[in-house]
Design a protein around this motif. Structure first.
Motif, PDB file in Angstrom:
ATOM      1  N   GLN A  50      17.044   8.410  12.581  1.00 23.66           N
ATOM      2  CA  GLN A  50      16.713   9.548  11.734  1.00 23.66           C
ATOM      3  C   GLN A  50      17.048   9.268  10.265  1.00 23.66           C
ATOM      4  O   GLN A  50      17.910   8.455   9.953  1.00 23.66           O
ATOM      5  CB  GLN A  50      17.493  10.788  12.191  1.00 23.66           C
ATOM      6  N   ALA A  51      16.360   9.993   9.395  1.00 27.15           N
ATOM      7  CA  ALA A  51      16.651   9.890   7.963  1.00 27.15           C
ATOM      8  C   ALA A  51      18.044  10.445   7.673  1.00 27.15           C
ATOM      9  O   ALA A  51      18.421  11.492   8.205  1.00 27.15           O
ATOM     10  CB  ALA A  51      15.601  10.655   7.165  1.00 27.15           C
ATOM     11  N   PRO A  52      18.836   9.777   6.841  1.00 26.15           N
ATOM     12  CA  PRO A  52      20.158  10.306   6.470  1.00 26.15           C
ATOM     13  C   PRO A  52      20.028  11.631   5.720  1.00 26.15           C
ATOM     14  O   PRO A  52      18.951  11.991   5.242  1.00 26.15           O
ATOM     15  CB  PRO A  52      20.727   9.210   5.552  1.00 26.15           C
ATOM     16  N   ASP A  53      21.107  12.338   5.623  1.00 27.01           N
ATOM     17  CA  ASP A  53      21.121  13.614   4.907  1.00 27.01           C
ATOM     18  C   ASP A  53      20.592  13.444   3.490  1.00 27.01           C
ATOM     19  O   ASP A  53      20.955  12.492   2.772  1.00 27.01           O
ATOM     20  CB  ASP A  53      22.547  14.173   4.833  1.00 27.01           C
ATOM     21  N   GLY A  54      19.737  14.380   3.105  1.00 30.76           N
ATOM     22  CA  GLY A  54      19.198  14.371   1.751  1.00 30.76           C
ATOM     23  C   GLY A  54      17.956  13.538   1.571  1.00 30.76           C
ATOM     24  O   GLY A  54      17.314  13.605   0.518  1.00 30.76           O
ATOM     25  N   CYS A  55      17.584  12.735   2.572  1.00 32.77           N
ATOM     26  CA  CYS A  55      16.383  11.908   2.474  1.00 32.77           C
ATOM     27  C   CYS A  55      15.168  12.678   2.974  1.00 32.77           C
ATOM     28  O   CYS A  55      15.278  13.516   3.873  1.00 32.77           O
ATOM     29  CB  CYS A  55      16.545  10.619   3.282  1.00 32.77           C
ATOM     30  N   HIS A  56      14.030  12.383   2.401  1.00 34.90           N
ATOM     31  CA  HIS A  56      12.804  13.047   2.834  1.00 34.90           C
ATOM     32  C   HIS A  56      12.400  12.507   4.208  1.00 34.90           C
ATOM     33  O   HIS A  56      12.273  11.295   4.383  1.00 34.90           O
ATOM     34  CB  HIS A  56      11.684  12.807   1.823  1.00 34.90           C
ATOM     35  N   PRO A  57      12.185  13.389   5.199  1.00 35.21           N
ATOM     36  CA  PRO A  57      11.887  12.919   6.556  1.00 35.21           C
ATOM     37  C   PRO A  57      10.471  12.395   6.752  1.00 35.21           C
ATOM     38  O   PRO A  57      10.169  11.830   7.801  1.00 35.21           O
ATOM     39  CB  PRO A  57      12.116  14.174   7.403  1.00 35.21           C
ATOM     40  N   GLY A  58       9.621  12.558   5.750  1.00 29.24           N
ATOM     41  CA  GLY A  58       8.242  12.110   5.903  1.00 29.24           C
ATOM     42  C   GLY A  58       7.749  11.269   4.755  1.00 29.24           C
ATOM     43  O   GLY A  58       6.538  11.055   4.621  1.00 29.24           O
ATOM     44  N   TRP A  59       8.676  10.747   3.941  1.00 26.14           N
ATOM     45  CA  TRP A  59       8.256   9.982   2.766  1.00 26.14           C
ATOM     46  C   TRP A  59       9.258   8.864   2.504  1.00 26.14           C
ATOM     47  O   TRP A  59      10.211   9.013   1.754  1.00 26.14           O
ATOM     48  CB  TRP A  59       8.156  10.895   1.543  1.00 26.14           C
ATOM     49  N   PRO A  60       9.052   7.692   3.101  1.00 29.09           N
ATOM     50  CA  PRO A  60      10.025   6.602   2.954  1.00 29.09           C
ATOM     51  C   PRO A  60       9.934   5.904   1.608  1.00 29.09           C
ATOM     52  O   PRO A  60       8.998   6.106   0.826  1.00 29.09           O
ATOM     53  CB  PRO A  60       9.630   5.645   4.089  1.00 29.09           C
ATOM     54  N   VAL A  61      10.926   5.077   1.335  1.00 27.55           N
ATOM     55  CA  VAL A  61      10.925   4.171   0.188  1.00 27.55           C
ATOM     56  C   VAL A  61      10.224   2.885   0.623  1.00 27.55           C
ATOM     57  O   VAL A  61      10.502   2.356   1.707  1.00 27.55           O
ATOM     58  CB  VAL A  61      12.362   3.859  -0.270  1.00 27.55           C
ATOM     59  N   PHE A  62       9.332   2.369  -0.223  1.00 23.23           N
ATOM     60  CA  PHE A  62       8.601   1.140   0.090  1.00 23.23           C
ATOM     61  C   PHE A  62       9.155  -0.035  -0.712  1.00 23.23           C
ATOM     62  O   PHE A  62       9.542   0.115  -1.872  1.00 23.23           O
ATOM     63  CB  PHE A  62       7.118   1.302  -0.231  1.00 23.23           C
ATOM     64  N   ALA A  63       9.178  -1.195  -0.084  1.00 24.95           N
ATOM     65  CA  ALA A  63       9.610  -2.426  -0.743  1.00 24.95           C
ATOM     66  C   ALA A  63       8.785  -3.577  -0.183  1.00 24.95           C
ATOM     67  O   ALA A  63       8.067  -3.426   0.812  1.00 24.95           O
ATOM     68  CB  ALA A  63      11.101  -2.662  -0.511  1.00 24.95           C
ATOM     69  N   TRP A  64       8.899  -4.724  -0.828  1.00 25.00           N
ATOM     70  CA  TRP A  64       8.215  -5.931  -0.378  1.00 25.00           C
ATOM     71  C   TRP A  64       9.202  -6.877   0.279  1.00 25.00           C
ATOM     72  O   TRP A  64      10.304  -7.091  -0.230  1.00 25.00           O
ATOM     73  CB  TRP A  64       7.575  -6.667  -1.550  1.00 25.00           C
ATOM     74  N   ALA A  65       8.781  -7.470   1.389  1.00 22.39           N
ATOM     75  CA  ALA A  65       9.518  -8.583   1.975  1.00 22.39           C
ATOM     76  C   ALA A  65       8.883  -9.907   1.555  1.00 22.39           C
ATOM     77  O   ALA A  65       9.570 -10.870   1.200  1.00 22.39           O
ATOM     78  CB  ALA A  65       9.529  -8.479   3.495  1.00 22.39           C
ATOM     79  N   ILE A  66       7.557  -9.950   1.582  1.00 24.75           N
ATOM     80  CA  ILE A  66       6.803 -11.137   1.202  1.00 24.75           C
ATOM     81  C   ILE A  66       5.475 -10.668   0.631  1.00 24.75           C
ATOM     82  O   ILE A  66       4.906  -9.686   1.102  1.00 24.75           O
ATOM     83  CB  ILE A  66       6.601 -12.083   2.414  1.00 24.75           C
ATOM     84  N   ARG A  67       4.999 -11.314  -0.403  1.00 24.01           N
ATOM     85  CA  ARG A  67       3.762 -10.905  -1.061  1.00 24.01           C
ATOM     86  C   ARG A  67       2.866 -12.121  -1.258  1.00 24.01           C
ATOM     87  O   ARG A  67       3.199 -13.029  -1.998  1.00 24.01           O
ATOM     88  CB  ARG A  67       4.072 -10.242  -2.408  1.00 24.01           C
ATOM     89  N   ASN A  68       1.742 -12.125  -0.557  1.00 25.28           N
ATOM     90  CA  ASN A  68       0.819 -13.263  -0.614  1.00 25.28           C
ATOM     91  C   ASN A  68       1.524 -14.591  -0.343  1.00 25.28           C
ATOM     92  O   ASN A  68       1.265 -15.599  -0.992  1.00 25.28           O
ATOM     93  CB  ASN A  68       0.100 -13.330  -1.960  1.00 25.28           C
ATOM     94  N   GLY A  69       2.428 -14.555   0.625  1.00 23.46           N
ATOM     95  CA  GLY A  69       3.132 -15.767   1.024  1.00 23.46           C
ATOM     96  C   GLY A  69       4.294 -16.145   0.139  1.00 23.46           C
ATOM     97  O   GLY A  69       4.920 -17.189   0.352  1.00 23.46           O
ATOM     98  N   LEU A  70       4.611 -15.324  -0.851  1.00 23.51           N
ATOM     99  CA  LEU A  70       5.694 -15.616  -1.787  1.00 23.51           C
ATOM    100  C   LEU A  70       6.674 -14.449  -1.829  1.00 23.51           C
ATOM    101  O   LEU A  70       6.311 -13.312  -1.535  1.00 23.51           O
ATOM    102  CB  LEU A  70       5.131 -15.819  -3.207  1.00 23.51           C
ATOM    103  N   THR A  71       7.917 -14.742  -2.229  1.00 20.22           N
ATOM    104  CA  THR A  71       8.802 -13.629  -2.534  1.00 20.22           C
ATOM    105  C   THR A  71       8.240 -12.942  -3.769  1.00 20.22           C
ATOM    106  O   THR A  71       7.574 -13.587  -4.599  1.00 20.22           O
ATOM    107  CB  THR A  71      10.233 -14.099  -2.836  1.00 20.22           C
ATOM    108  N   PRO A  72       8.458 -11.644  -3.925  1.00 19.14           N
ATOM    109  CA  PRO A  72       7.947 -10.976  -5.127  1.00 19.14           C
ATOM    110  C   PRO A  72       8.426 -11.619  -6.431  1.00 19.14           C
ATOM    111  O   PRO A  72       7.705 -11.618  -7.433  1.00 19.14           O
ATOM    112  CB  PRO A  72       8.464  -9.549  -4.976  1.00 19.14           C
ATOM    113  N   LEU A  73       9.631 -12.183  -6.427  1.00 22.95           N
ATOM    114  CA  LEU A  73      10.127 -12.866  -7.622  1.00 22.95           C
ATOM    115  C   LEU A  73       9.252 -14.076  -7.944  1.00 22.95           C
ATOM    116  O   LEU A  73       8.837 -14.278  -9.096  1.00 22.95           O
ATOM    117  CB  LEU A  73      11.579 -13.293  -7.402  1.00 22.95           C
TER     118      LEU A  73
END
Length: 218
Positions: A50-73
């Motif tokens: 479950q989402a922790p207290d204060g977090c929106h239960p239907g709207w997550p934070v998005f991030a990148w793990a890999i982008r076009n085979g590369l780290t975002p950096l």
């Protein structure tokens, strides 16, 4: 897991000020995709809790793990800070180490099938033989008198449409583009904050091409 998130200046300042950022439809330009975000949030609840207290239960934070085979950096270095990202408010690239169990990986390309409420074949969008399954789904929609790509259909159609959506989290493309979703991103996880343009930092008169710690920008 090492992840990277693009942020505008306001989001970055909120991260420093509040010690975390959470998903917020009010600060997003993608409110039209609320049903897809809600579906992914349901999957997150089943897989990471479950989402922790204060977090929106239907709207997550998005991030990148890999982008076009590369780290975002590395992607930024290869692409000289893509202007399309900057135009969308991605003034900062923030790197962070998410604790185990705090995020869910998903396939970025196949995620667009969920966003657009499309039928996803059982082997994903990259499979060579897609025609048979797609044609079968379109034939089902025709028999039930609904559009396969627009609007909602009867339960039988919607069940078929969504039957393979969870493959985006079962088989994320870790060699291509994979995203991560979290309920929150905490400042204490951050190891890097990189300004991607001079406009990211108030008072800068020329582009900043350096890296610095979170505490150095306030």
């Amino acid at each position: 897991m090492r992840l990277f998130a693009y942020m505008d200046s306001d989001a970055y300042q909120a991260l420093l000020r509040n010690g975390r950022i959470i998903g917020s439809p009010e600060h997003s330009g993608f409110q039209d995709f609320a049903p897809a975000y809600g579906w992914l949030s349901d999957v997150m609840r089943g897989r990471i809790g479950q989402a922790p207290d204060g977090c929106h239960p239907g709207w997550p934070v998005f991030a990148w793990a890999i982008r076009n085979g590369l780290t975002p950096l590395a992607y930024d270095r290869e692409n000289e800070h893509p202007k399309s990202d900057e135009a969308n408010g991605a003034s900062f690239l923030v790197g962070f180490d998410a604790p185990d169990g705090s995020c869910l990986l998903s396939d970025f390309d196949d995620w667009h099938y969920v966003l657009n409420n499309w039928f996803l074949p059982s082997c994903g969008s990259a499979a060579e033989d897609l025609a048979g399954e797609v044609e079968a789904f379109e034939a089902l929609c025709e028999r039930r008198g609904c559009d396969p790509y627009r609007g909602e259909g009867p339960p039988e159609v919607e069940s078929a449409r969504r039957a393979n959506w969870e493959r985006i989290v079962d088989f994320p493309d870790v060699n291509g583009s994979a995203q991560a979703t979290l309920w929150e991103l905490k400042a204490e996880w951050v190891f890097l904050a990189k300004a991607r343009s001079y406009s990211a930092v108030k008072g800068m008169a020329k582009p900043l091409r350096t890296q610095f710690n979170c505490s150095q920008v306030a």
